[in-house]
Design an enzyme around this catalytic site. Structure first.
Site, PDB file in Angstrom:
ATOM      1  N   HIS A  70      -8.955  13.223  17.857  1.00  0.00           N
ATOM      2  CA  HIS A  70      -7.650  13.258  17.197  1.00  0.00           C
ATOM      3  C   HIS A  70      -6.648  14.044  18.048  1.00  0.00           C
ATOM      4  CE1 HIS A  70      -8.774  11.665  13.184  1.00  0.00           C
ATOM      5  NE2 HIS A  70      -9.971  12.159  13.486  1.00  0.00           N
TER       6      HIS A  70
ATOM      7  N   GLU B  63      -3.570  14.325  17.528  1.00  0.00           N
ATOM      8  CA  GLU B  63      -2.610  14.971  16.627  1.00  0.00           C
ATOM      9  C   GLU B  63      -3.143  16.275  16.048  1.00  0.00           C
ATOM     10  OE1 GLU B  63      -5.132  12.602  13.714  1.00  0.00           O
ATOM     11  OE2 GLU B  63      -4.591  12.549  15.846  1.00  0.00           O
TER      12      GLU B  63
ATOM     13  N   CYS C  35      -9.396   7.544  16.538  1.00  0.00           N
ATOM     14  CA  CYS C  35     -10.629   7.719  15.773  1.00  0.00           C
ATOM     15  C   CYS C  35     -11.182   6.355  15.353  1.00  0.00           C
ATOM     16  CB  CYS C  35     -10.401   8.659  14.588  1.00  0.00           C
ATOM     17  SG  CYS C  35     -11.961   9.295  13.892  1.00  0.00           S
TER      18      CYS C  35
END
Length: 213
Positions: free
Chosen positions: A194, A196, A84
């Site tokens: 992202h 994750e 990001c």
């Protein structure tokens, strides 16, 4: 049984470090959240998250000597991955509200406002990855990734003309306009989205990164 790869999530105050820690642990990494210089330098991989404003992230990174750590790792070919705003600060500069801030200048280019009917770009989106991408290996063309951002890099300015050097692999996405969604450049990889927070597709990306460490 092989020893898990050691990954440091660099904690400089501007990233969702706990989500990154959980995602990396899920795919088998030995994860530590720290800004300790020795730990960051000696890890197999360094993950640099980032949320918020470009200029604030750069200030926080410099206070934690993260700019120095990243530069030293890359000069030795040690893997670094930005996520990001952690990707955005790798470029030369960022412009927010008309104010220009210096980035790490690992890549030429400017992070600027995303021009789209709805900003921020928040939610799931597909990407256009090169066929030879190692980051997106085993990820289907319809896979979706989670984005949250109002700024982006709109042009890829680094051109490699030496045939002996591997050209960076650049992945694109579209929200109102086309923008850089990910980059693979030797030891330095980064994503605007992202991984994750991107479910199984994101887990596969992190797995692909760890397998290169």
């Amino acid at each position: 049984m092989s020893t898990p790869k050691k990954v440091v999530v660099f904690d400089y105050g501007f990233g969702n470090v706990r989500s990154a820690e959980r995602a990396l642990a899920r795919v088998g990494a030995d994860v530590e959240i720290t800004r300790d210089y020795d730990a960051a330098m000696n890890a197999d991989g360094l993950l640099v998250p980032g949320v918020g404003a470009f200029s604030a992230c750069m200030e926080g990174l410099k206070r934690a000597r993260g700019d120095w750590v990243i530069g030293r790792r890359l000069s030795g070919g040690r893997p670094v991955m930005g996520i990001c705003v952690g990707m955005q600060i790798l470029f030369a500069r960022g412009i927010e509200h008309g104010v220009e801030s210096e980035g790490l200048d690992e890549w030429p280019g400017t992070v600027g406002p995303l021009k789209a009917p709805v900003v921020p770009h928040m939610g799931w989106n597909t990407v256009e990855a090169p066929a030879d991408s190692r980051l997106f290996a085993s990820v289907g063309p319809d896979a979706r990734f989670y984005f949250v951002h109002s700024y982006a890099v709109h042009d890829w300015e680094l051109q490699i003309t030496n045939p002996a050097m591997r050209s960076p692999s650049v992945t694109w996405a579209t929200h109102g306009e086309r923008f850089v969604a990910a980059v693979e450049n030797n030891a330095l990889w980064a994503t605007q989205f992202h991984p994750e927070k991107s479910g199984d597709a994101g887990a596969q990306l992190l797995t692909n990164w760890i397998e290169t460490l």
